[in-house]
Design a protein around this motif. Structure first.
Motif, PDB file in Angstrom:
ATOM      1  N   LYS A 166       0.836  -1.208   0.000  1.00 45.66           N
ATOM      2  CA  LYS A 166       0.000   0.000   0.000  1.00 45.66           C
ATOM      3  C   LYS A 166       0.868   1.254   0.000  1.00 45.66           C
ATOM      4  O   LYS A 166       0.559   2.237  -0.680  1.00 45.66           O
ATOM      5  N   ALA A 167       1.965   1.232   0.739  1.00 47.83           N
ATOM      6  CA  ALA A 167       2.853   2.404   0.776  1.00 47.83           C
ATOM      7  C   ALA A 167       3.514   2.645  -0.576  1.00 47.83           C
ATOM      8  O   ALA A 167       3.877   3.781  -0.906  1.00 47.83           O
ATOM      9  N   SER A 168       3.664   1.584  -1.372  1.00 46.90           N
ATOM     10  CA  SER A 168       4.322   1.724  -2.677  1.00 46.90           C
ATOM     11  C   SER A 168       3.402   2.329  -3.730  1.00 46.90           C
ATOM     12  O   SER A 168       3.853   2.677  -4.824  1.00 46.90           O
ATOM     13  N   ASP A 169       2.112   2.479  -3.434  1.00 48.63           N
ATOM     14  CA  ASP A 169       1.190   3.147  -4.358  1.00 48.63           C
ATOM     15  C   ASP A 169       1.654   4.592  -4.526  1.00 48.63           C
ATOM     16  O   ASP A 169       1.792   5.328  -3.540  1.00 48.63           O
ATOM     17  N   PRO A 170       1.920   5.030  -5.768  1.00 49.55           N
ATOM     18  CA  PRO A 170       2.457   6.389  -5.967  1.00 49.55           C
ATOM     19  C   PRO A 170       1.535   7.496  -5.466  1.00 49.55           C
ATOM     20  O   PRO A 170       2.003   8.614  -5.220  1.00 49.55           O
ATOM     21  N   ARG A 171       0.237   7.199  -5.318  1.00 47.40           N
ATOM     22  CA  ARG A 171      -0.682   8.219  -4.802  1.00 47.40           C
ATOM     23  C   ARG A 171      -0.762   8.218  -3.273  1.00 47.40           C
ATOM     24  O   ARG A 171      -1.467   9.049  -2.690  1.00 47.40           O
ATOM     25  N   CYS A 172      -0.080   7.275  -2.636  1.00 50.23           N
ATOM     26  CA  CYS A 172      -0.102   7.208  -1.171  1.00 50.23           C
ATOM     27  C   CYS A 172       0.930   8.180  -0.611  1.00 50.23           C
ATOM     28  O   CYS A 172       2.128   8.036  -0.867  1.00 50.23           O
ATOM     29  N   THR A 173       0.460   9.161   0.156  1.00 51.72           N
ATOM     30  CA  THR A 173       1.379  10.185   0.661  1.00 51.72           C
ATOM     31  C   THR A 173       1.475  10.219   2.184  1.00 51.72           C
ATOM     32  O   THR A 173       2.375  10.882   2.725  1.00 51.72           O
ATOM     33  N   ALA A 174       0.580   9.534   2.896  1.00 53.45           N
ATOM     34  CA  ALA A 174       0.614   9.629   4.354  1.00 53.45           C
ATOM     35  C   ALA A 174       0.098   8.353   4.999  1.00 53.45           C
ATOM     36  O   ALA A 174      -0.661   7.593   4.393  1.00 53.45           O
ATOM     37  N   MET A 175       0.537   8.144   6.235  1.00 54.34           N
ATOM     38  CA  MET A 175       0.025   7.066   7.082  1.00 54.34           C
ATOM     39  C   MET A 175      -0.309   7.667   8.437  1.00 54.34           C
ATOM     40  O   MET A 175       0.515   8.384   9.022  1.00 54.34           O
ATOM     41  N   ILE A 188       9.678   1.433   5.765  1.00 56.06           N
ATOM     42  CA  ILE A 188       8.769   1.308   4.607  1.00 56.06           C
ATOM     43  C   ILE A 188       8.305   2.697   4.160  1.00 56.06           C
ATOM     44  O   ILE A 188       8.325   3.025   2.956  1.00 56.06           O
ATOM     45  N   CYS A 189       7.907   3.526   5.104  1.00 57.66           N
ATOM     46  CA  CYS A 189       7.386   4.849   4.745  1.00 57.66           C
ATOM     47  C   CYS A 189       8.485   5.753   4.190  1.00 57.66           C
ATOM     48  O   CYS A 189       8.254   6.509   3.232  1.00 57.66           O
ATOM     49  N   LEU A 190       9.672   5.663   4.759  1.00 59.00           N
ATOM     50  CA  LEU A 190      10.795   6.458   4.248  1.00 59.00           C
ATOM     51  C   LEU A 190      11.153   6.046   2.818  1.00 59.00           C
ATOM     52  O   LEU A 190      11.366   6.899   1.940  1.00 59.00           O
ATOM     53  N   LYS A 191      11.169   4.744   2.576  1.00 58.72           N
ATOM     54  CA  LYS A 191      11.509   4.219   1.246  1.00 58.72           C
ATOM     55  C   LYS A 191      10.539   4.722   0.183  1.00 58.72           C
ATOM     56  O   LYS A 191      10.936   5.015  -0.955  1.00 58.72           O
ATOM     57  N   HIS A 192       9.255   4.838   0.551  1.00 62.87           N
ATOM     58  CA  HIS A 192       8.234   5.187  -0.443  1.00 62.87           C
ATOM     59  C   HIS A 192       7.752   6.635  -0.330  1.00 62.87           C
ATOM     60  O   HIS A 192       6.784   7.018  -1.005  1.00 62.87           O
ATOM     61  N   GLY A 193       8.423   7.438   0.489  1.00 63.86           N
ATOM     62  CA  GLY A 193       8.049   8.849   0.591  1.00 63.86           C
ATOM     63  C   GLY A 193       6.692   9.083   1.216  1.00 63.86           C
ATOM     64  O   GLY A 193       5.959   9.988   0.803  1.00 63.86           O
ATOM     65  N   VAL A 194       6.347   8.281   2.210  1.00 63.79           N
ATOM     66  CA  VAL A 194       5.056   8.387   2.898  1.00 63.79           C
ATOM     67  C   VAL A 194       5.276   9.062   4.252  1.00 63.79           C
ATOM     68  O   VAL A 194       6.108   8.611   5.049  1.00 63.79           O
ATOM     69  N   TYR A 195       4.557  10.142   4.500  1.00 60.77           N
ATOM     70  CA  TYR A 195       4.670  10.824   5.784  1.00 60.77           C
ATOM     71  C   TYR A 195       3.965  10.012   6.877  1.00 60.77           C
ATOM     72  O   TYR A 195       2.900   9.441   6.644  1.00 60.77           O
ATOM     73  N   VAL A 196       4.569   9.996   8.077  1.00 65.59           N
ATOM     74  CA  VAL A 196       3.983   9.290   9.218  1.00 65.59           C
ATOM     75  C   VAL A 196       3.401  10.312  10.183  1.00 65.59           C
ATOM     76  O   VAL A 196       4.120  11.162  10.716  1.00 65.59           O
ATOM     77  N   LEU A 197       2.091  10.228  10.398  1.00 66.21           N
ATOM     78  CA  LEU A 197       1.391  11.081  11.351  1.00 66.21           C
ATOM     79  C   LEU A 197       1.089  10.208  12.564  1.00 66.21           C
ATOM     80  O   LEU A 197       0.184   9.386  12.531  1.00 66.21           O
ATOM     81  N   CYS A 198       1.890  10.353  13.614  1.00 67.83           N
ATOM     82  CA  CYS A 198       1.851   9.409  14.729  1.00 67.83           C
ATOM     83  C   CYS A 198       1.096   9.998  15.918  1.00 67.83           C
ATOM     84  O   CYS A 198       1.558  10.948  16.558  1.00 67.83           O
ATOM     85  N   ASP A 199      -0.055   9.426  16.219  1.00 65.53           N
ATOM     86  CA  ASP A 199      -0.886   9.828  17.347  1.00 65.53           C
ATOM     87  C   ASP A 199      -0.392   9.100  18.596  1.00 65.53           C
ATOM     88  O   ASP A 199      -0.583   7.903  18.737  1.00 65.53           O
ATOM     89  N   GLU A 200       0.239   9.841  19.497  1.00 63.80           N
ATOM     90  CA  GLU A 200       0.798   9.250  20.722  1.00 63.80           C
ATOM     91  C   GLU A 200       0.083   9.752  21.969  1.00 63.80           C
ATOM     92  O   GLU A 200       0.649   9.817  23.054  1.00 63.80           O
ATOM     93  N   ILE A 201      -1.205  10.056  21.815  1.00 64.63           N
ATOM     94  CA  ILE A 201      -1.954  10.643  22.930  1.00 64.63           C
ATOM     95  C   ILE A 201      -2.076   9.698  24.119  1.00 64.63           C
ATOM     96  O   ILE A 201      -2.225  10.127  25.253  1.00 64.63           O
TER      97      ILE A 201
END
Length: 401
Positions: A164-173, A197-210
């Protein structure tokens, strides 16, 4: 055993208050629903620490409620908390404030995605992730968590995540750590695999650590920011005192963004909707919590362990119910598939109408949550005991019919 300094035993009367959790019952079930007990929305059935209340009273009596900024003292309180509780070094220039984690996640999505892009979430997951994705015009790629039935533990399907991260339209997780609702505390190894995985495919990680301040014995929360600094170019971390100290109504959270360009994009996205602001009382409460209420949290954690034990024993003796052992958060994820209800709606109706309890039903978190229930354990043990007894008696009556 040391005497408790704080009151975690009094069952509060919250009917007629402004609590969403209690109000939604009457709204849905009518005036004859006063005996229904909600352990649903993730705020606590405890009053906040008196140290926080004292700071708010002082502020109410003496302060002027004009336009505010976060002071040096505020940042020192937050940075000190992250250092003490999480061994995490945070620089002041990395921090942007927000009135909540979800507003901040929405802002980050607007900073790094465009309508038509794709975003990865991991259902069953906190349902505002779905709302944030869809309302920002994004297509959801569901990297569904896999329940290891033998171990009763959720795992990440990393092959599916990579695809899923390798999809060129995938920009965030959007990542939930610890995970709400399944209670996983992701290990450093798991987080590193996600990061790679996210770094390799240019996917930003939005990490909720609440929920990062809530780890159960034997588990330690790893903050994403404590991993390799190479992830700084793709990482947003979101944290807040609101879950930890029951302050959600005061609207205060912190976004940690180590990459200066990424932080600038976040701040511009915030300005484009009028800016993310924090209330005066949110700043006061957050600072007081981090500086003076640590012992309150430590005592709360012992109450939560007692409540987890009670739910564990309940699930062990009730046929058809299984506790997915929580590693973090103050939530319990109950597998009720063995109860044999025909639909999740029927199960939900039974719990509300017959057992007189109201949970966040698992279906809210995605179809993989069907026939599960999320229970909020941040309540007096006596109240939880009433809830579990109600369920047990209702199930016994159902079996005899």
């Amino acid at each position: 055993m040391r005497q408790s300094q704080y009151d975690f035993d009094t069952v509060l009367e919250r009917h007629g208050s402004s609590s969403i959790k209690w109000h939604m019952i009457e709204e849905e079930m009518g005036p004859d629903s006063k005996d229904v007990i909600p352990l649903s929305v993730a705020d606590m059935e405890f009053k906040p620490a008196p140290e926080i209340v004292d700071a708010l009273v002082q502020a109410a009596a003496n302060d002027v409620f004009g336009y505010d900024y976060a002071t040096d003292d505020y940042f020192e309180a937050f940075i000190g908390w992250m250092r003490r509780r999480h061994h995490c070094t945070v620089n002041r220039e990395w921090v942007s404030l927000s009135d909540g984690v979800m507003p901040a996640i929405n802002t980050a999505l607007r900073a790094v995605t465009h309508p038509g892009d794709k975003v990865i979430i991991q259902r069953p997951v906190y349902y505002p992730f779905t709302f944030a994705s869809e309302r920002n015009g994004l297509t959801i790629l569901d990297n569904e968590l896999v329940l290891n039935e033998a171990e009763g533990r959720y795992e990440i399907d990393f092959d599916d995540l990579e695809a899923k991260a390798s999809d060129p339209r995938c920009t965030a997780m959007i990542l939930c750590n610890p995970h709400n609702p399944v209670g996983r505390v992701w290990t450093a190894e798991e987080l590193t695999r996600i990061g790679d995985i996210c770094l390799k495919h240019g996917v930003y990680v939005l990490c909720d650590e609440i929920h990062a301040d809530f780890a159960h014995p034997g588990h330690e929360v790893t903050l994403f920011g404590n991993l390799d600094e190479k992830y700084a170019d793709i990482l947003f971390e979101f944290t807040a005192p609101t879950k930890t100290f029951n302050l959600a109504g005061l609207l205060c959270s912190n976004a940690i963004i180590r990459n200066a360009d990424l932080k600038r994009r976040f701040d511009v996205a915030a300005e484009n909707i009028g800016g993310l602001t924090v209330s005066h009382f949110g700043l006061v409460a957050c600072q007081a919590a981090y500086n003076h209420a640590e012992q309150w949290l430590d005592e709360l954690l012992t109450v939560l362990e007692r409540n987890v034990t009670m739910v564990r024993e309940f699930a062990a003796r009730v046929d058809g119910i299984r506790l997915i052992e929580p590693e973090g958060t103050y939530l319990a994820w109950l597998d009720c598939r063995g109860l044999g209800f025909e639909t999740p709606q029927a199960q939900c109706a039974f719990l509300r109408e017959q057992a007189r309890v109201w949970f966040d039903e698992g279906s809210l978190f995605g179809h993989s949550g069907d026939f599960f229930e999320r229970i909020n354990l941040a309540c007096p043990t006596a109240l939880l005991e009433r809830v579990l007894n109600n369920i047990e008696q209702a199930l016994a009556a159902r079996r005899h019919h």
